[in-house]
Motif scaffolding. Structure first.
Motif, PDB file in Angstrom:
ATOM      1  N   HIS A   1      -0.470   5.487   7.834  1.00 51.50           N
ATOM      2  CA  HIS A   1      -1.690   4.785   7.378  1.00 51.50           C
ATOM      3  C   HIS A   1      -1.698   3.608   8.412  1.00 51.50           C
ATOM      4  O   HIS A   1      -0.759   2.938   8.787  1.00 51.50           O
TER       5      HIS A   1
ATOM      6  N   LEU B   1      -7.502  -2.898  -0.326  1.00 51.94           N
ATOM      7  CA  LEU B   1      -6.237  -2.148  -0.397  1.00 51.94           C
ATOM      8  C   LEU B   1      -5.916  -1.190  -1.209  1.00 51.94           C
ATOM      9  O   LEU B   1      -6.482  -1.502  -2.463  1.00 51.94           O
TER      10      LEU B   1
ATOM     11  N   HIS C   1     -11.570  -0.703   6.413  1.00 51.02           N
ATOM     12  CA  HIS C   1     -10.145  -1.008   6.501  1.00 51.02           C
ATOM     13  C   HIS C   1      -9.221  -0.260   7.721  1.00 51.02           C
ATOM     14  O   HIS C   1      -8.451  -1.105   8.434  1.00 51.02           O
TER      15      HIS C   1
ATOM     16  N   GLU D   1       0.904  -1.432   0.069  1.00 51.41           N
ATOM     17  CA  GLU D   1       0.028   0.068   0.072  1.00 51.41           C
ATOM     18  C   GLU D   1       0.863   1.299  -0.074  1.00 51.41           C
ATOM     19  O   GLU D   1       0.317   2.274   0.526  1.00 51.41           O
TER      20      GLU D   1
ATOM     21  N   HIS E   1      -4.657   0.785  11.016  1.00 50.08           N
ATOM     22  CA  HIS E   1      -5.867  -0.017  11.100  1.00 50.08           C
ATOM     23  C   HIS E   1      -6.043   0.227  12.344  1.00 50.08           C
ATOM     24  O   HIS E   1      -6.812  -0.539  13.210  1.00 50.08           O
TER      25      HIS E   1
END
Ligand SMILES: [Zn+2]
Length: 276
Positions: free
Chosen positions: A127, A173, A198, A108, A129
């Protein structure tokens, strides 16, 4: 043995020895980037893990101050394990331009490359989760702050749903440049974008700002969810836009370098203490 054969053998031996010496003298892993910035990038990874923002997944990047069309990001590795030698440099097409290029990269990384390309004022990207944030991406309830440490969230948190733009995508993704560009467009000039089903992406003008925002986005999600649950369907008194503006300008949150430094120092010391 003829004279010619003897000379060829000598030449081959010298060549083999030269290659062996060169291999011994070659650096184990070519490091990239200014050492202080790389050290901060490594620490940013460790803080985000220690604060529960990332786990084995998640990544943080920083723009190269010497070449704004390049950025630094670790090779694909768990954030808690990252070292200076893992840091790679990439261009906006996601191609490695420095560091240990024989290692796998994050699938990613286009989250980072396309945000850096689209938003020149942004110098750092996280980034993750982070778990408390994810529910706000799947409900109709807006993600708004109830405490001043989340005041940077005022003004709205956009929700990026990959399948709105890529209905045939096999997963959620961001694994290509066009998906990264769609996310960069959704985040616009906001500090945080939810990513439905996500995680989320956070941006900042510096590593310390983006880490501050990523940690306090997770904190804000917990507090807001608790307030909504306590209210039991009743009214929640969120921070007003004016309160957000005043708490930020008063230096209580990300508008203050002192506030960023104070939190970074606390979190970094905690990371160091756990290594002993
Ligand atoms: Zn992800």
């Amino acid at each position: 043995m003829s004279r010619l054969t003897f000379c060829t053998c000598i030449a081959e031996s010298v060549s083999a020895i030269t290659l062996a010496i060169s291999a011994m003298m070659a650096p184990a892993a070519a490091q990239v980037g200014p050492p202080p910035l790389v050290a901060d990038l490594v620490m940013a990874n460790h803080i985000l893990f220690d604060q529960g923002v990332v786990d084995g997944f998640g990544h943080v990047s920083v723009r190269n101050p010497a070449n704004p069309e390049r950025f630094f990001l670790s090779r694909a590795r768990a954030p808690s394990e990252i070292e200076a030698g893992d840091v790679m440099e990439f261009d906006f097409d996601g191609k490695p331009t420095g560091g240990p290029r024989d290692k796998p990269v994050y699938r990613e990384l286009f989250i980072h490359s396309e945000i850096f390309r689209a938003h020149p004022q942004i110098n750092a990207v996280v980034h993750s989760h982070s778990p408390a944030v994810i529910p706000f991406g799947v409900v109709e309830i807006p993600f708004r702050p109830v405490a001043q440490t989340g005041s940077f969230l005022c003004g709205g948190v956009p929700n990026f749903d990959l399948h709105d733009t890529f209905p045939d995508a096999a997963n959620l993704l961001v694994t290509s440049g066009d998906k990264g560009r769609a996310l960069a467009k959704t985040i616009g000039n906001r500090p945080v974008a939810l990513m439905r089903g996500h995680g989320n992406t956070v941006v900042g003008r510096s590593l310390k700002e983006v880490v501050f925002r990523a940690v306090f986005t997770e904190v804000a999600a917990k507090l807001t969810a608790q307030a909504i649950a306590l209210a039991g369907g009743g009214k929640v008194k969120y921070l007003s836009d004016k309160e957000c503006e005043l708490t930020t300008s008063a230096g209580q949150t990300s508008g203050s370098n002192e506030g960023l430094e104070r939190n970074w120092e606390t979190w970094a010391k905690q990371v160091e203490a756990k290594k002993r």
